[in-house]
Scaffold this motif. Structure first.
Motif, short mmCIF file in Angstrom:
data_model
loop_
_atom_site.label_atom_id
_atom_site.label_comp_id
_atom_site.label_asym_id
_atom_site.label_seq_id
_atom_site.Cartn_x
_atom_site.Cartn_y
_atom_site.Cartn_z
N LEU A 9 -12.01 -1.03 -0.85
CA LEU A 9 -10.70 -1.65 -1.11
C LEU A 9 -10.29 -2.32 0.19
N ARG A 10 -10.09 -3.64 0.14
CA ARG A 10 -9.83 -4.36 1.39
C ARG A 10 -8.62 -5.26 1.25
N MET A 58 -7.19 -9.06 2.56
CA MET A 58 -7.58 -10.32 3.20
C MET A 58 -6.75 -10.49 4.47
N PRO A 59 -7.37 -10.85 5.59
CA PRO A 59 -6.61 -10.94 6.84
C PRO A 59 -5.60 -12.09 6.84
N ASP A 60 -5.91 -13.17 6.10
CA ASP A 60 -5.01 -14.33 6.15
C ASP A 60 -3.91 -14.25 5.08
N THR A 61 -4.29 -13.93 3.85
CA THR A 61 -3.29 -13.91 2.77
C THR A 61 -2.67 -12.54 2.55
N LYS A 62 -3.26 -11.49 3.15
CA LYS A 62 -2.80 -10.10 3.01
C LYS A 62 -2.94 -9.59 1.58
N ARG A 63 -3.74 -10.27 0.78
CA ARG A 63 -3.92 -9.82 -0.61
C ARG A 63 -5.01 -8.76 -0.68
N LEU A 64 -4.85 -7.86 -1.63
CA LEU A 64 -5.81 -6.77 -1.77
C LEU A 64 -6.91 -7.13 -2.76
N PHE A 65 -8.11 -6.66 -2.48
CA PHE A 65 -9.19 -6.85 -3.44
C PHE A 65 -10.18 -5.70 -3.30
N VAL A 66 -10.94 -5.49 -4.37
CA VAL A 66 -11.97 -4.45 -4.34
C VAL A 66 -13.34 -5.12 -4.45
N THR A 67 -14.31 -4.50 -3.82
CA THR A 67 -15.68 -5.01 -3.92
C THR A 67 -16.55 -3.95 -4.56
N PHE A 68 -17.72 -4.39 -4.96
CA PHE A 68 -18.63 -3.52 -5.69
C PHE A 68 -19.98 -3.52 -4.99
N ALA A 100 -1.24 1.95 -5.70
CA ALA A 100 -1.05 3.41 -5.67
C ALA A 100 -1.76 4.05 -6.86
N THR A 101 -1.62 3.45 -8.04
CA THR A 101 -2.26 4.00 -9.23
C THR A 101 -3.77 3.95 -9.08
N LEU A 102 -4.27 2.84 -8.57
CA LEU A 102 -5.72 2.70 -8.41
C LEU A 102 -6.24 3.75 -7.45
N ARG A 103 -5.55 3.95 -6.36
CA ARG A 103 -6.00 4.94 -5.38
C ARG A 103 -5.96 6.35 -5.94
N LEU A 160 -6.44 7.05 -9.04
CA LEU A 160 -7.52 7.13 -10.02
C LEU A 160 -8.87 7.34 -9.36
N ILE A 161 -9.07 6.69 -8.20
CA ILE A 161 -10.36 6.86 -7.54
C ILE A 161 -10.27 7.93 -6.47
N GLU A 162 -9.22 8.71 -6.53
CA GLU A 162 -9.07 9.95 -5.76
C GLU A 162 -9.15 9.73 -4.26
N LEU A 163 -8.45 8.73 -3.80
CA LEU A 163 -8.38 8.51 -2.35
C LEU A 163 -7.34 9.43 -1.72
#
Lengths: 496, 199
Positions: free
Chosen positions: B162-163, B165-175, B191-194, B196-199
């Protein structure tokens, strides 16, 4: 109390393992690639135990049941009647015809079989033919209405599938003749279906362009596109009598007409003669002949600022699309514009009127809605009786006009005084002043900026060209002088 | 007017007293008061150690151990990670239909042409022509799928990072490879995603 006084110990039965609620039977076995074992008769009447996960299908024929594995077919130890109830609990086995039963949980792909029915692909790559009569239970299990289309489906994709789109894993331009034959031959294998081959080639190019690659015909024309696939088609021994270049044009026209793609995506060069007007762009003056673009249309645009287009015979799809695209772009900047109107300078004969109708259809196809019918400039009422008597041509004598077409045209126009006679558009513009006056009279109710408009477009263009040339000449002269000076200074001795 | 009440005879037994349920004691509100050191009860006595004869007070009873969790739930969760409870998802190909297992899907997104693109764990791309809301509804019974963004449905078991973006500050997930691309995550769903994946 001694153990013997406690009574017999209860027999502990092993409980049958049950899957948690929600997991469909067979899926876990599929994931773990293991399942219950099926006994097969191996050589020497011995038994071989094979996991059900390795069995693609069962074949029941002449009271013998065989298990179809990926590389062989072996008779089972138990009959189908014994196996079936057990298999039903652990999977969903359906008959597909000819005594074959497959596990629908392991279905990977379904498509039309060229030899009839459907082609089902199971995990592991095994392919089976499903007879259409056996499809309903499988459709019910899959909860779908069709084995070929997923609901909802885009109209364009459904059209492409109907036209013969294929799942290809390779660019057609790099395919060998055998590979092309494998994908595009007829059911009998005797010939190549050229229209399917070209359709799939065009679709592959569209997908590549949309993915960001350059168009293979960038700035070129249809012939440029033809050269991309020419080497593949020429290597095929049996393409049939069709003209491949014509097939490319037809298939692309069909795709554009049905909004699958546009000519603009290929970035074709448009050599059509048209200009959108600056003052009254919503009025379109169209001509059938290219020569009339310079002889009449440009002058009328200078006077009235209307849009002009010369189709040069049958309208070219590329020209029509580019014209309409630019027309819509200009009109979008004029939100309160009146509806477009079309004035037509076409021959007063069945072919001219048919051509004009094709142009109107092209406008509708490419998003320009013209609510009113076109206004024809070349009509018998705009000629003198002497001109009609001398210049009109008898359509029944030349034999070029099909009778049905002539009858239909006469019904609409009544010919010239009820007779099947025609007049050419060239005769109309011969007398320039009269043609101009008739045009101005007919177009006047639709003009927003009255004629004559403040600036004459082509005169301004000519002036701009001239000033550019003057500027260019001045720059040329300066550079020539500078070069001469440099040359002269180079010849002088250095030092003292 | 005649009375509608039932007449009582002299010999009728006395009416039974009505049972009234005692009102439950009101639950204490707020955090319990912090006890002073002299109010803290002593620790329970270890049953192995002999009781102190000088202290006549009996040791408090030991707290009962926590009941063990249901092993069936654990097995179900593990099996759901392995395999989806749903049937295969049909996707459109050029010639027919392919059937994709939901557990093989990495994420689903929309395209400019308003189609759906489905990326599987092998890096292949499939397409469907319905909306992201419709596909999410179809996959709703499988807890692995989450609507991370209005244009992305992700398989939470396929997420690797879960990262931001440094310029737009938008969140994205990679696979994991070879799944191409990434999936956007709306700020309100992080918060819900985290969880769910038990962070």
């Amino acid at each position: 109390m001694s153990p013997s006084d406690q009574g017999p110990k209860p027999v502990r039965r092993h409980a049958k393992p049950t899957l948690p609620a929600g997991i469909l039977p067979g899926f876990l076995a599929r994931r773990l690639q293991t399942d219950f074992l099926v006994a097969l008769r191996s050589d020497d009447n011995n038994l071989e135990f094979v996991s059900c996960a390795d069995i693609m299908a069962f074949n029941v024929r002449s009271k013998k049941t065989s298990a179809i594995l990926i590389d062989r077919t072996v008779q089972t130890h138990r009959p189908w009647s014994w196996l079936r109830p057990f298999l039903k609990k652990h999977g969903n086995w359906f008959a597909i015809g000819r005594g074959i039963y497959i596990n629908a949980n392991r279905l990977v792909r379904s498509q039309r079989d060229r030899k009839g029915g459907f082609q089902l692909t199971i995990e592991g790559g095994a392919v089976f033919n499903l007879l259409a009569a056996y499809a309903p239970p499988i459709l019910k299990f899959l909860e779908t209405k069709s084995l070929l289309q997923v609901d909802p489906i885009a109209k364009t994709h459904a059209l492409l599938m109907e036209m013969g789109l294929r799942d290809l894993d390779k660019d057609i331009r790099t395919m060998t003749a055998d590979e092309v034959a494998k994908h595009f031959s007829t059911a009998s294998g005797s010939a190549i279906v050229l229209s399917d081959l070209i359709l799939n080639f065009l679709w592959q190019q569209i997908v590549l362009i949309r993915a960001g690659h350059d168009s293979p015909a960038d700035g070129g024309n249809l012939r440029t596109l033809w050269y991309e696939i020419k080497h593949v088609i020429q290597s095929l021994p049996n393409i049939g009598p069709g003209n491949p270049y014509k097939v490319i044009s037809q298939q692309l026209a069909l795709m554009v007409k049905n909004h699958v793609c546009s000519y603009k995506e290929f970035n074709f060069y448009d050599d059509g003669k048209w200009t959108i007007g600056a003052y009254n762009p919503h009025v379109i003056l169209m001509a059938e002949k290219e020569a009339h673009y310079g002889m009449f249309l440009k002058h009328m645009q200078d006077l009235t600022g209307v849009s002009i287009i010369a189709t040069g015979g049958q309208p070219s799809g590329i020209t029509s699309e580019y014209f309409c695209s630019e027309f819509r772009r200009i009109m979008s900047n004029l939100p309160d514009h009146p509806p477009p109107v079309v004035l037509a300078l076409v021959d007063y004969d069945p072919f001219g009127w048919a051509l004009q109708q094709t142009f109107m259809q092209d406008l509708a196809t490419f998003g320009v809605k013209v609510p009113s019918p076109p206004i024809h400039l070349v009509l018998p009422a705009h000629f003198t009786p002497l001109e009609l008597a001398e210049k009109a041509t008898d359509l029944t004598q030349d034999g070029k006009t099909p009778p049905a077409m002539l009858r239909k045209w006469l019904k609409v126009t009544n010919g010239i005084d009820g007779r099947p006679f025609a007049m050419e558009a060239g005769q109309f513009i011969k007398i320039r002043d009269r043609a101009r006056d008739i045009f101005l009279r007919l177009v006047d109710p639709f003009l927003i900026v009255p004629a004559p408009v403040p600036k004459r477009f082509w005169e301004e263009e000519a002036k701009r060209h001239q000033s550019l040339q003057i500027h260019g000449l001045a720059a040329f002269t300066r550079c020539m002088v500078a070069r001469r000076l440099q040359k002269d200074s180079g010849q002088k001795p250095r030092g003292k | 007017m005649k009375s509608t009440k039932k007449a009582k005879s002299a010999t009728s037994p006395a009416p039974r007293p009505t049972k009234t349920k005692p009102k439950p004691a009101p639950k204490p509100r707020g955090r319990p008061r912090k006890l002073r050191p002299d109010e803290v009860p002593p620790a329970p006595a270890n049953p192995e150690t002999p009781a102190d004869p000088t202290n006549p007070e009996p040791a408090p009873p030991p707290k009962p151990p926590k009941p063990p969790t249901d092993s069936g739930d654990i097995v179900t969760n593990l099996l759901l990670r392995l395999v989806s409870p749903l049937k295969s998802l049909p996707v459109q190909t050029n010639e027919g239909v392919a059937y994709i297992r939901p557990e093989d899907i990495a994420y689903i997104t929309t395209t400019k042409k308003r189609h759906l693109e489905i990326y599987d764990l092998q890096g292949r791309t499939w397409q469907r022509f319905d909306t992201i809301t419709a596909i999410y509804k179809l996959l709703a019974d499988d807890p692995r799928f989450f609507l991370a963004h209005q244009s992305f449905v992700v398989n939470i078991f396929a997420i690797r990072s879960l990262r931001r973006m440094p310029d737009t500050k938008r969140l994205f997930v990679t696979f994991a490879d070879p799944v191409p691309g990434s999936a956007a995550v709306a700020e309100k769903n992080v918060a819900t995603l985290r969880s769910l994946i038990e962070l």
